[in-house]
Design a protein around this motif. Sequence first.
Motif, PDB file in Angstrom:
ATOM      1  N   LEU A 148      45.274  64.384  62.478  1.00  0.00           N
ATOM      2  CA  LEU A 148      46.461  65.246  62.489  1.00  0.00           C
ATOM      3  C   LEU A 148      46.218  66.493  63.333  1.00  0.00           C
ATOM      4  N   SER A 151      46.282  65.650  67.077  1.00  0.00           N
ATOM      5  CA  SER A 151      47.624  65.292  67.552  1.00  0.00           C
ATOM      6  C   SER A 151      48.491  66.525  67.774  1.00  0.00           C
ATOM      7  N   ARG A 243      52.886  60.709  58.212  1.00  0.00           N
ATOM      8  CA  ARG A 243      52.905  61.202  59.592  1.00  0.00           C
ATOM      9  C   ARG A 243      52.188  60.222  60.524  1.00  0.00           C
ATOM     10  N   VAL A 244      51.063  59.656  60.084  1.00  0.00           N
ATOM     11  CA  VAL A 244      50.342  58.663  60.884  1.00  0.00           C
ATOM     12  C   VAL A 244      51.225  57.445  61.129  1.00  0.00           C
ATOM     13  N   LEU A 248      51.023  59.251  66.068  1.00  0.00           N
ATOM     14  CA  LEU A 248      50.500  60.584  66.330  1.00  0.00           C
ATOM     15  C   LEU A 248      50.471  60.937  67.813  1.00  0.00           C
TER      16      LEU A 248
END
Length: 383
Positions: A148, A151, A243-244, A248
């Motif tokens: 995260l 990214s 989110r992944v 990303l």
Amino acid sequence: MEQAGTSSTWEPDVLPGFERLTLPLEPDFEGDVVATLVRRAVEPGVDDDAERDAGIDVLYVHGWVDYFFQTHLAAFWERQGARFYALDLRKYGRSLREHQTPGFVTALATYDEDIEAALAALGHGPDAASDRRLVLMGHSTGGLVLSLWVSHRPGRADALVLNSPWLEFQTGGVGRWVLEPGVRAQAALAPRSQLVNVDLGFYARSISDRFDGAWSVDPAWRPDTGWRSTPAWLAAIFQGQERVSRGLGIDVPVLVLLSARSTAPVRWSPEMMTTDSVLEVNGVARRVPALGSHVTLVRIDGALHDVTLSAPAVRDVVWRELSRWVAAYVPAPPPAAAPEPTGVAAWWRRTFGRGRPSRRTVTAPAPAPAPRPAPGRTARPTG
């Protein structure tokens, strides 16, 4: 639990031959907060690695209920000519304080401060102009956190290595979708309440030399049955994994090291000595393409959840795959350009457009004799 103070200088670590730097962070609602950076101890006036320095800095981040103790991992990176550093995040390992809830955060972005403090100490802050390449390496939850972070910050790192990253929940995306509303509701009402502990200590049994494993692990920093997780922390994990799943778009080369098989941690089985008994690796593997456009996935037969803690023969495979990937995607910098010539050499280059002439004496070959005409004929000039 060790009660270390805050220090602005490197001091001896609990690991022989290593030292640590305490990084003060902004206090939270529980009080003072720190992270801790660990590296091989530097002897004053000694620079044994100068000749093999590949111009690479590595920052390693551990997983859930974990801390840095993998000195053999540091040794591997040092053999590649890298400078290795490990980060104990806030409320873990060396950074855990008596007044804190172990591992507690309400958002994975909270760790951005820890990572930035460590990178600033390495000379890789957001405004730094370092000529050294930065490789980030994360295990399990640390792999999710670093994925995260990278990214959201294109251009800050040069490569990312993920050791069994927790990219997907063990029940898969559907299971996460079913569980998340209840977890979020509980997180809003009682964020630090304790969830049911599903860790029966099987993974600890596979790695700790107090049981069937081969590694010296401090049970104060890595309890055999882990910590009981909190709903706020689990909600943060779910949010990161979601989110992944949306992609990303990481812009640097990524290597994912993952065991070939999982064993469900329901009851002890000898197979837990050769498989991942923490994550469902096939679900994680399905998420790997979502990391970015340049991702390498290596599935390793016989590997544990932390692939670097596997049996020696399996570790050899890990080192081989990792060193091959480093050679391909984090190559050594080209040799420094030779300094511009001065004096006679500079005049020669300006005049003739080439380097200074060799000082060797070269004898030109004698010209070949002209051919004699055939008898009775007059030789004519040729062309």
